[in-house]
Design a protein around this motif. Structure first.
Motif, PDB file in Angstrom:
ATOM      1  N   GLU A   1     -75.804  46.763  28.313  1.00 55.84           N
ATOM      2  CA  GLU A   1     -76.672  47.144  27.192  1.00 55.84           C
ATOM      3  C   GLU A   1     -77.834  48.011  27.673  1.00 55.84           C
ATOM      4  O   GLU A   1     -78.208  48.968  26.999  1.00 55.84           O
ATOM      5  CB  GLU A   1     -77.191  45.896  26.459  1.00 55.84           C
ATOM      6  CG  GLU A   1     -76.128  45.171  25.668  1.00 55.84           C
ATOM      7  CD  GLU A   1     -75.462  46.038  24.615  1.00 55.84           C
ATOM      8  OE1 GLU A   1     -76.166  46.754  23.874  1.00 55.84           O
ATOM      9  OE2 GLU A   1     -74.226  46.023  24.539  1.00 55.84           O
TER      10      GLU A   1
ATOM     11  N   ALA B   1     -73.462  41.716  30.845  1.00 55.67           N
ATOM     12  CA  ALA B   1     -73.587  42.228  29.476  1.00 55.67           C
ATOM     13  C   ALA B   1     -74.963  42.856  29.273  1.00 55.67           C
ATOM     14  O   ALA B   1     -75.086  43.909  28.650  1.00 55.67           O
ATOM     15  CB  ALA B   1     -73.353  41.109  28.468  1.00 55.67           C
ATOM     16  N   GLY B   2     -75.990  42.216  29.824  1.00 55.84           N
ATOM     17  CA  GLY B   2     -77.344  42.758  29.717  1.00 55.84           C
ATOM     18  C   GLY B   2     -77.459  44.097  30.422  1.00 55.84           C
ATOM     19  O   GLY B   2     -78.088  45.029  29.911  1.00 55.84           O
TER      20      GLY B   2
ATOM     21  N   GLU C   1     -71.823  36.611  33.487  1.00 56.86           N
ATOM     22  CA  GLU C   1     -71.325  37.407  32.361  1.00 56.86           C
ATOM     23  C   GLU C   1     -72.475  37.900  31.491  1.00 56.86           C
ATOM     24  O   GLU C   1     -72.487  39.044  31.044  1.00 56.86           O
ATOM     25  CB  GLU C   1     -70.330  36.599  31.517  1.00 56.86           C
ATOM     26  CG  GLU C   1     -69.012  36.338  32.190  1.00 56.86           C
ATOM     27  CD  GLU C   1     -68.226  37.602  32.455  1.00 56.86           C
ATOM     28  OE1 GLU C   1     -68.246  38.520  31.611  1.00 56.86           O
ATOM     29  OE2 GLU C   1     -67.594  37.684  33.520  1.00 56.86           O
ATOM     30  N   GLN C   2     -73.450  37.034  31.269  1.00 54.75           N
ATOM     31  CA  GLN C   2     -74.610  37.431  30.468  1.00 54.75           C
ATOM     32  C   GLN C   2     -75.411  38.520  31.181  1.00 54.75           C
ATOM     33  O   GLN C   2     -75.868  39.473  30.548  1.00 54.75           O
ATOM     34  CB  GLN C   2     -75.495  36.219  30.171  1.00 54.75           C
ATOM     35  CG  GLN C   2     -74.880  35.258  29.182  1.00 54.75           C
ATOM     36  CD  GLN C   2     -75.691  33.983  29.008  1.00 54.75           C
ATOM     37  OE1 GLN C   2     -76.485  33.618  29.866  1.00 54.75           O
ATOM     38  NE2 GLN C   2     -75.468  33.289  27.900  1.00 54.75           N
ATOM     39  N   ASP C   3     -75.570  38.383  32.502  1.00 54.52           N
ATOM     40  CA  ASP C   3     -76.265  39.411  33.281  1.00 54.52           C
ATOM     41  C   ASP C   3     -75.530  40.742  33.190  1.00 54.52           C
ATOM     42  O   ASP C   3     -76.142  41.795  32.989  1.00 54.52           O
ATOM     43  CB  ASP C   3     -76.395  38.994  34.753  1.00 54.52           C
ATOM     44  CG  ASP C   3     -77.423  37.895  34.970  1.00 54.52           C
ATOM     45  OD1 ASP C   3     -78.228  37.638  34.044  1.00 54.52           O
ATOM     46  OD2 ASP C   3     -77.424  37.303  36.066  1.00 54.52           O
TER      47      ASP C   3
ATOM     48  N   ASN D   1     -71.257  27.315  34.397  1.00 55.17           N
ATOM     49  CA  ASN D   1     -72.588  27.806  34.036  1.00 55.17           C
ATOM     50  C   ASN D   1     -72.931  29.082  34.801  1.00 55.17           C
ATOM     51  O   ASN D   1     -73.478  30.025  34.236  1.00 55.17           O
ATOM     52  CB  ASN D   1     -73.650  26.736  34.290  1.00 55.17           C
ATOM     53  CG  ASN D   1     -73.662  25.659  33.226  1.00 55.17           C
ATOM     54  OD1 ASN D   1     -73.169  25.868  32.124  1.00 55.17           O
ATOM     55  ND2 ASN D   1     -74.201  24.499  33.562  1.00 55.17           N
TER      56      ASN D   1
ATOM     57  N   VAL E   1     -70.974  31.939  33.329  1.00 57.23           N
ATOM     58  CA  VAL E   1     -71.565  32.345  32.056  1.00 57.23           C
ATOM     59  C   VAL E   1     -72.828  33.177  32.305  1.00 57.23           C
ATOM     60  O   VAL E   1     -73.027  34.229  31.685  1.00 57.23           O
ATOM     61  CB  VAL E   1     -71.882  31.114  31.172  1.00 57.23           C
ATOM     62  CG1 VAL E   1     -72.757  31.498  29.990  1.00 57.23           C
ATOM     63  CG2 VAL E   1     -70.598  30.457  30.699  1.00 57.23           C
ATOM     64  N   GLU E   2     -73.668  32.741  33.230  1.00 50.95           N
ATOM     65  CA  GLU E   2     -74.878  33.492  33.555  1.00 50.95           C
ATOM     66  C   GLU E   2     -74.544  34.872  34.100  1.00 50.95           C
ATOM     67  O   GLU E   2     -75.185  35.865  33.741  1.00 50.95           O
ATOM     68  CB  GLU E   2     -75.732  32.713  34.556  1.00 50.95           C
ATOM     69  CG  GLU E   2     -76.432  31.511  33.959  1.00 50.95           C
ATOM     70  CD  GLU E   2     -77.178  30.680  35.007  1.00 50.95           C
ATOM     71  OE1 GLU E   2     -77.287  31.125  36.171  1.00 50.95           O
ATOM     72  OE2 GLU E   2     -77.652  29.587  34.651  1.00 50.95           O
TER      73      GLU E   2
END
Length: 73
Positions: A28, A24-25, A20-22, A14, A17-18
């Motif tokens: 962007e 990716a954000g 990786e999402q950070d 988890n 994943v968090e």
């Protein structure tokens, strides 16, 4: 694997994943910031071009008025 080890493993996944999402954000956001910067530069150039054209139009109108006065008898 017992429940405690599974819970630890799930928590690690988890967190990954968090992260990786950070990331990716952030990528962007960086892309968006660069796009905004490019658009601002383009707008500044177009605004400058518009100002130059307006100035040229005023000068051209002035020249035309002068020419029309000179040609009149």
């Amino acid at each position: 694997m017992d429940n405690k080890n599974q819970d630890v493993e799930v928590e690690k996944i988890n967190e990954e994943v968090e992260n990786e999402q950070d990331n990716a954000g952030k990528i962007e956001e960086d892309k968006a910031a660069k796009t905004v910067e490019k658009l601002q530069k383009r707008l500044e150039k177009l605004t400058g071009d518009k100002h130059d054209l307006e100035e040229e139009l005023v000068n051209t109108k002035s020249c035309l008025k002068h020419i029309s006065r000179v040609k009149r008898p």
